[in-house]
Design a protein around this motif. Structure first.
Motif, PDB file in Angstrom:
ATOM      1  N   ARG A 272       6.300   1.176  15.544  1.00 40.44           N
ATOM      2  CA  ARG A 272       5.570   2.120  15.708  1.00 40.44           C
ATOM      3  C   ARG A 272       4.984   3.020  15.014  1.00 40.44           C
ATOM      4  O   ARG A 272       5.117   3.567  14.028  1.00 40.44           O
ATOM      5  N   ASN A 273       6.845   3.384  14.030  1.00 38.72           N
ATOM      6  CA  ASN A 273       6.797   4.190  12.999  1.00 38.72           C
ATOM      7  C   ASN A 273       6.526   3.713  11.322  1.00 38.72           C
ATOM      8  O   ASN A 273       5.962   4.010  10.920  1.00 38.72           O
ATOM      9  N   ARG A 274       6.610   1.618  11.794  1.00 39.94           N
ATOM     10  CA  ARG A 274       6.069   1.348  10.540  1.00 39.94           C
ATOM     11  C   ARG A 274       4.447   1.257  10.917  1.00 39.94           C
ATOM     12  O   ARG A 274       3.819   0.949   9.455  1.00 39.94           O
ATOM     13  N   GLY A 275       4.437   0.444  12.210  1.00 40.40           N
ATOM     14  CA  GLY A 275       2.881  -0.039  12.336  1.00 40.40           C
ATOM     15  C   GLY A 275       1.546   0.442  11.578  1.00 40.40           C
ATOM     16  O   GLY A 275       1.364   2.057  12.100  1.00 40.40           O
ATOM     17  N   THR A 276       0.579   0.133  11.512  1.00 40.52           N
ATOM     18  CA  THR A 276      -0.548   1.067  11.458  1.00 40.52           C
ATOM     19  C   THR A 276      -1.763   0.618  11.361  1.00 40.52           C
ATOM     20  O   THR A 276      -1.600  -0.891  11.722  1.00 40.52           O
ATOM     21  N   ILE A 277      -2.523   1.620  11.385  1.00 35.53           N
ATOM     22  CA  ILE A 277      -4.089   1.342  12.127  1.00 35.53           C
ATOM     23  C   ILE A 277      -4.483   0.150  11.865  1.00 35.53           C
ATOM     24  O   ILE A 277      -5.910  -1.451  11.949  1.00 35.53           O
ATOM     25  N   GLY A 278      -5.132   0.124  10.176  1.00 35.46           N
ATOM     26  CA  GLY A 278      -5.385  -0.657   9.479  1.00 35.46           C
ATOM     27  C   GLY A 278      -5.381  -2.216   9.800  1.00 35.46           C
ATOM     28  O   GLY A 278      -5.934  -3.034   9.277  1.00 35.46           O
TER      29      GLY A 278
ATOM     30  N   LEU B  84       0.445  -1.292  -0.292  1.00 33.27           N
ATOM     31  CA  LEU B  84      -0.253   0.300  -0.209  1.00 33.27           C
ATOM     32  C   LEU B  84       0.826   1.513  -0.246  1.00 33.27           C
ATOM     33  O   LEU B  84       0.546   2.746  -0.276  1.00 33.27           O
ATOM     34  N   LYS B  85       1.991   0.810   0.230  1.00 30.11           N
ATOM     35  CA  LYS B  85       3.685   2.148  -0.062  1.00 30.11           C
ATOM     36  C   LYS B  85       2.679   3.458  -1.173  1.00 30.11           C
ATOM     37  O   LYS B  85       3.577   4.684  -0.402  1.00 30.11           O
ATOM     38  N   LYS B  86       2.684   3.420  -1.779  1.00 26.06           N
ATOM     39  CA  LYS B  86       2.112   4.369  -3.247  1.00 26.06           C
ATOM     40  C   LYS B  86       0.649   4.608  -3.582  1.00 26.06           C
ATOM     41  O   LYS B  86       0.684   5.271  -4.125  1.00 26.06           O
ATOM     42  N   VAL B  87       0.034   4.168  -2.348  1.00 25.32           N
ATOM     43  CA  VAL B  87      -1.280   4.635  -2.776  1.00 25.32           C
ATOM     44  C   VAL B  87      -1.413   6.026  -1.979  1.00 25.32           C
ATOM     45  O   VAL B  87      -1.276   5.756  -1.032  1.00 25.32           O
ATOM     46  N   PRO B  88      -1.983   6.998  -2.426  1.00 27.32           N
ATOM     47  CA  PRO B  88      -1.945   8.166  -1.599  1.00 27.32           C
ATOM     48  C   PRO B  88      -2.987   8.438  -1.196  1.00 27.32           C
ATOM     49  O   PRO B  88      -4.117   7.676  -1.038  1.00 27.32           O
ATOM     50  N   ASP B  89      -3.664   9.020   0.018  1.00 27.16           N
ATOM     51  CA  ASP B  89      -4.203   9.546   0.767  1.00 27.16           C
ATOM     52  C   ASP B  89      -4.688   8.452   1.710  1.00 27.16           C
ATOM     53  O   ASP B  89      -6.176   8.086   1.625  1.00 27.16           O
ATOM     54  N   LEU B  90      -3.994   7.497   1.685  1.00 31.87           N
ATOM     55  CA  LEU B  90      -4.288   6.351   2.788  1.00 31.87           C
ATOM     56  C   LEU B  90      -3.915   6.516   4.652  1.00 31.87           C
ATOM     57  O   LEU B  90      -4.709   5.832   5.744  1.00 31.87           O
ATOM     58  N   ALA B  91      -3.313   8.296   4.750  1.00 31.21           N
ATOM     59  CA  ALA B  91      -2.460   8.231   5.955  1.00 31.21           C
ATOM     60  C   ALA B  91      -3.374   9.780   6.066  1.00 31.21           C
ATOM     61  O   ALA B  91      -2.188  10.726   5.663  1.00 31.21           O
ATOM     62  N   TYR B  92      -4.152   9.052   7.861  1.00 30.65           N
ATOM     63  CA  TYR B  92      -4.953  10.936   7.519  1.00 30.65           C
ATOM     64  C   TYR B  92      -5.452  10.585   8.474  1.00 30.65           C
ATOM     65  O   TYR B  92      -5.836   9.905   9.207  1.00 30.65           O
ATOM     66  N   ILE B  93      -5.191  11.283   9.685  1.00 33.15           N
ATOM     67  CA  ILE B  93      -6.329  12.009  10.648  1.00 33.15           C
ATOM     68  C   ILE B  93      -7.251  13.258  10.308  1.00 33.15           C
ATOM     69  O   ILE B  93      -6.972  14.690  10.423  1.00 33.15           O
TER      70      ILE B  93
ATOM     71  N   ILE C 106      -9.350   7.915  10.207  1.00 30.58           N
ATOM     72  CA  ILE C 106      -8.596   7.791  10.499  1.00 30.58           C
ATOM     73  C   ILE C 106      -8.415   6.664   9.526  1.00 30.58           C
ATOM     74  O   ILE C 106      -8.801   5.619   9.354  1.00 30.58           O
ATOM     75  N   GLY C 107      -6.965   6.897   8.446  1.00 33.57           N
ATOM     76  CA  GLY C 107      -6.066   6.635   7.082  1.00 33.57           C
ATOM     77  C   GLY C 107      -6.021   4.993   7.524  1.00 33.57           C
ATOM     78  O   GLY C 107      -5.389   4.996   8.573  1.00 33.57           O
ATOM     79  N   GLY C 108      -6.563   4.020   7.322  1.00 37.02           N
ATOM     80  CA  GLY C 108      -5.574   2.269   7.293  1.00 37.02           C
ATOM     81  C   GLY C 108      -4.661   2.225   7.379  1.00 37.02           C
ATOM     82  O   GLY C 108      -4.207   2.143   8.517  1.00 37.02           O
ATOM     83  N   THR C 109      -3.566   3.453   6.661  1.00 36.09           N
ATOM     84  CA  THR C 109      -2.055   2.785   6.426  1.00 36.09           C
ATOM     85  C   THR C 109      -1.292   4.221   7.405  1.00 36.09           C
ATOM     86  O   THR C 109      -0.615   4.396   7.585  1.00 36.09           O
ATOM     87  N   THR C 110      -2.366   4.781   8.637  1.00 38.19           N
ATOM     88  CA  THR C 110      -2.140   5.733   9.549  1.00 38.19           C
ATOM     89  C   THR C 110      -1.026   5.282   9.730  1.00 38.19           C
ATOM     90  O   THR C 110      -2.020   4.303  11.321  1.00 38.19           O
ATOM     91  N   THR C 111       0.481   5.529  10.689  1.00 40.86           N
ATOM     92  CA  THR C 111       0.817   4.774  11.770  1.00 40.86           C
ATOM     93  C   THR C 111       0.929   4.675  13.259  1.00 40.86           C
ATOM     94  O   THR C 111      -0.227   5.869  12.837  1.00 40.86           O
TER      95      THR C 111
END
Lengths: 287, 160
Positions: A107-113, A54-63, A72-77
């Motif tokens: 925590r720097n890498r792990g995501t909520i999703g 999912l690394k290059k999918v934009p706009d999946l990490a946000y609050i 909270i976006g699925g790839t938010t750490t």
């Protein structure tokens, strides 16, 4: 060293990710932070044939604050969540919960999703999303659906996130005035998975709420607190009974006996409910 | 199967053609001969493989090398060019005997450096919390904590 061969893709849109997941012929896995998946592949416990990052999918990490929810976006750490001013302002218990996951590097890498979709029975977020009545937004080839936490966890490491699905967003209701919430866990070595963890949300307006426990069953379990809190004080025996009822199926393992784990369940349910009540009434420590 | 990625390591950007099964730790050590990054447990617990990935610390045994396309990696080697030019955190570890066998040390130093960049006056509790992901089997952590405290003082006087 990972021994099994696999194909790797890093698509640049969620639609492309979903198209790859819809491959029914092969075992396709999603890669987010990799803090669970990569070690299991290294250990030979998981052998996906195709890995979709999912690394290059934009706009999946946000609050984002949207109405009365934090989205909270699925790839938010976990690091982003625990350090977010939005989270600390509106749902501080979520920041506390995320700050206790693993260690700095995790925590720097792990995501909520990734964490919620993986649903380790001892993970931190599951009891929290259950106690806070959060919802999970799942995207797939047939569109988007919103699954409430009450329906999300199906079994050990099994959730409503199926094979063609991506856990795209977590929606957490904001705490209202007079609400208090707390998360606590019993862990022998800091950074390890908890043996038992608990999260409670209490409203001092009508003394209702919920406490949920992880590590005592194949899925996080919950106890509704309505009727168990008398004018700001929880009825110990009533809570203990209710917790015992939902921990009846706990299994013994290397970490503890059935009695030990059920005891931890009662203790931590009591502690987080007390802490949540103190916070709801403004007599608790500020997070 | 092999794939090409473009990654920046210690300031140099290059193309690497690597097996999808390779983790970042192994790519650094075997393809790029940067052996300061160590592999201990190989499964994300010990932190001996800690590197800085896109500005924050990460356990490189849990990152697939192919998944670092476009990323910026810094290893322990980036902290000094030789014995006459070492980073204040490294200096503090030497001064305070914050290592014995040295296996955990590169990861420990990178974690210490990240802590001090985020919090220049950490308490002992904050130091210990910050190195939760770096396990040491030799020292019992006492001198590691002293070294990080000493580094904090040095950096407060002369920030790098």
């Amino acid at each position: 060293m990972i021994t099994q061969e696999f194909e790797y893709h890093a698509p640049t849109s969620l639609d492309d990710v979903i198209a790859l997941l819809d491959d029914v012929e092969r075992d396709v896995e999603l890669l987010a932070g990799g803090m669970s998946l990569v070690p299991t592949m290294t250990l030979g416990l998981a052998h996906p044939e195709v890995l979709v990052s999912l690394k290059k999918v934009p706009d999946l990490a946000y609050i984002r604050l949207v109405g009365s929810e934090l989205r909270i976006g699925g790839t938010t750490t976990h690091a982003a969540i625990s350090g977010s001013a939005q989270v600390l302002d509106h749902v501080p218990v979520l920041a506390e919960c995320a700050a206790l996951i693993g260690d700095v590097q995790v925590r720097n890498r792990g995501t909520i999703g990734g964490s919620l979709a993986h649903a380790d029975p001892a993970a931190n977020y599951p009891p929290l999303v259950l106690a806070l009545r959060a919802s999970m937004v799942i995207r797939s080839g047939v569109g988007e659906r919103v699954v409430h936490a009450d329906e999300f966890f199906k079994g050990v490491m099994q959730t409503a996130v199926g094979e063609g699905d991506v856990l795209a967003e977590v929606r957490v209701p904001l705490q209202a005035v007079g609400d208090g919430a707390a998360y606590q866990e019993f862990v022998r070595v800091e950074g390890n998975f908890a043996l038992v963890n608990a999260c409670a949300l209490v409203s001092s307006r009508n003394w209702t709420g919920r406490v949920s426990l992880g590590g005592v069953a194949s899925v996080p379990v919950k106890v509704e607190l309505a009727g168990l809190i008398d004018g700001g004080s929880v009825q110990r025996s009533g809570l203990d009974e209710a917790v015992d009822a939902v921990t009846a199926g706990v299994f013994a393992d290397i970490n503890g006996s059935v009695e030990y784990k059920r005891g931890l369940g009662r203790t931590f349910a009591r502690r987080v409910v007390d802490a949540a009540i103190r916070r709801a009434t403004g007599t608790g420590e500020t997070p | 199967m092999k794939q090409a990625i473009r990654v920046t390591v210690n300031g140099t950007t290059g193309d690497v053609f690597i097996d999808t099964r390779m983790v970042l730790a192994d790519m650094l050590r075997e393809e790029l001969r940067l052996t300061g990054t160590h592999v201990g447990c190989g499964t994300g617990s010990c932190g001996a493989c800690t590197v800085v990935l896109n500005g924050t610390t990460a356990k490189s045994c849990c990152v697939l090398a192919v998944d670092t396309d476009g990323d910026i990696v810094e290893t322990i080697e980036s902290l000094s060019t030789g014995p006459d030019d070492i980073h204040p955190v490294q200096e503090a570890f030497i001064e305070k005997h914050g290592l014995q066998c040295g296996f955990c040390t590169p990861g420990m130093i990178l974690s210490a450096r990240q802590l001090l960049a985020d919090n220049s006056v950490p308490t002992e509790a904050e130091i210990r919390y910050a190195i939760t992901g770096n396990l040491c089997r030799c020292t019992g952590y006492v001198n590691i904590v002293s070294a990080i405290q000493a580094a904090a003082e040095t950096l407060a006087e002369t920030p790098v």
